[in-house]
Scaffold this active site. Sequence first.
Site, mmCIF file in Angstrom:
data_model
loop_
_atom_site.group_PDB
_atom_site.id
_atom_site.type_symbol
_atom_site.label_atom_id
_atom_site.label_comp_id
_atom_site.label_asym_id
_atom_site.label_seq_id
_atom_site.Cartn_x
_atom_site.Cartn_y
_atom_site.Cartn_z
ATOM 1 N N ILE A 119 73.131 62.420 -4.104
ATOM 2 C CA ILE A 119 73.022 62.061 -5.520
ATOM 3 C C ILE A 119 71.933 62.875 -6.203
ATOM 4 O O ILE A 119 72.071 63.269 -7.366
ATOM 5 C CB ILE A 119 72.784 60.542 -5.694
ATOM 6 C CG1 ILE A 119 72.974 60.124 -7.158
ATOM 7 C CG2 ILE A 119 71.402 60.135 -5.220
ATOM 8 C CD1 ILE A 119 74.389 60.269 -7.648
ATOM 9 N N SER A 137 60.888 64.249 0.796
ATOM 10 C CA SER A 137 62.071 63.996 1.604
ATOM 11 C C SER A 137 61.763 64.345 3.052
ATOM 12 O O SER A 137 61.027 65.297 3.320
ATOM 13 C CB SER A 137 63.250 64.838 1.106
ATOM 14 O OG SER A 137 64.415 64.553 1.841
ATOM 15 N N ARG A 138 62.332 63.607 3.974
ATOM 16 C CA ARG A 138 62.134 63.890 5.396
ATOM 17 C C ARG A 138 62.872 65.152 5.822
ATOM 18 O O ARG A 138 62.436 65.851 6.731
ATOM 19 C CB ARG A 138 62.605 62.701 6.237
ATOM 20 C CG ARG A 138 61.698 61.485 6.162
ATOM 21 C CD ARG A 138 62.227 60.350 7.006
ATOM 22 N NE ARG A 138 63.538 59.894 6.559
ATOM 23 C CZ ARG A 138 64.256 58.944 7.144
ATOM 24 N NH1 ARG A 138 63.781 58.350 8.235
ATOM 25 N NH2 ARG A 138 65.419 58.564 6.660
ATOM 26 N N LYS A 187 70.453 53.316 -9.057
ATOM 27 C CA LYS A 187 71.133 52.035 -8.885
ATOM 28 C C LYS A 187 71.533 51.840 -7.420
ATOM 29 O O LYS A 187 71.775 52.840 -6.715
ATOM 30 C CB LYS A 187 72.342 51.942 -9.806
ATOM 31 C CG LYS A 187 73.465 52.952 -9.500
ATOM 32 C CD LYS A 187 74.398 52.442 -8.420
ATOM 33 C CE LYS A 187 75.344 53.490 -7.916
ATOM 34 N NZ LYS A 187 76.102 53.044 -6.726
ATOM 35 N N ASP A 211 78.231 48.736 -3.753
ATOM 36 C CA ASP A 211 77.456 49.912 -4.159
ATOM 37 C C ASP A 211 78.192 50.673 -5.266
ATOM 38 O O ASP A 211 77.603 50.961 -6.305
ATOM 39 C CB ASP A 211 77.179 50.814 -2.948
ATOM 40 C CG ASP A 211 76.449 52.082 -3.338
ATOM 41 O OD1 ASP A 211 75.211 52.044 -3.449
ATOM 42 O OD2 ASP A 211 77.117 53.112 -3.549
#
Length: 304
Positions: A13, A35-36, A89, A167
Amino acid sequence: MSRKVCIVGVGKIARDQHVPAIDASPEWELAATVSRQGSVEGVPTFRDFDVMLLERPDIEVVSLCLPPQPRFQYARKALKAGRHVMLEKPPGQTLAEVHELERLAAEAGVTLFATWHSRMGKGVAGAKAALAGREVRAGKITWKEDVRHWHPGQEWVFEPGGLGVFDPGINALSILTEILPRPVHVVRAELDFPDGRQTPIAARVEFSRGVSMELDWLQTGPQTWDIEIEAEDGPRVALRSGGNELWVDGVRQDGSEVEEYPALYARMAELVGRGESDVDLSPLVHVADAMTLGRRNVVAAFEF
């Protein structure tokens, strides 16, 4: 002058929607990511969120694109550090989590924006205007898509807090709660849980005032994101393509030219500039009610 923003969670996303929206806006500069594994070319990347907050006091806004399960802790840290926060969201795993974030934002004097991207669909504002002042007598939501396409290998959607088929379904609910002149509430629900999974893969939900919803996460081929509303002494309104096509009495209408995520970031800039927050939890309320009232069916096991 543009505002600096950090994206946390560089996944599908973020790459598909958030980064292009930021890059296209003169109001924003993507100044860092956390971010990993993921990164954005040419943008400083941090593996540790606490380090980013410490080393980059110039970044005003944090945009959280993480799954809902870890989101509360990241949002809490950002707000306590005096940063404005955008929430993808759904805004959290639970209503109580987001209420706490609202309190923290107010205490810190910063903006909290619980975003609902489907509300920015090109036809949504027109549908709301067409239904304004009308009494709704019936409505139907049909939201069917392929989880393997939209969430490939993302096991978190079937873990507690992941919402399962809600979702995507919450996108439809975000539109419904935006366009109806008066609210509805869940009266019954039936939820299909794959054997061994913790969240549903399909659902049927009935609301007051003749509104129903059918969700399915196993549809292949063309995807279906439709909402149809019939008003007394008024028009038949249909939103298709996830809110981006508006039809009134069978005639397609012109809509907004602005895409969903650019509209979200424009709204965030407006909120920060005004020193306001925007946290509407009505779509998540419907999901919580459906989970509470839903009759559970165990269906065939699901694997990615």
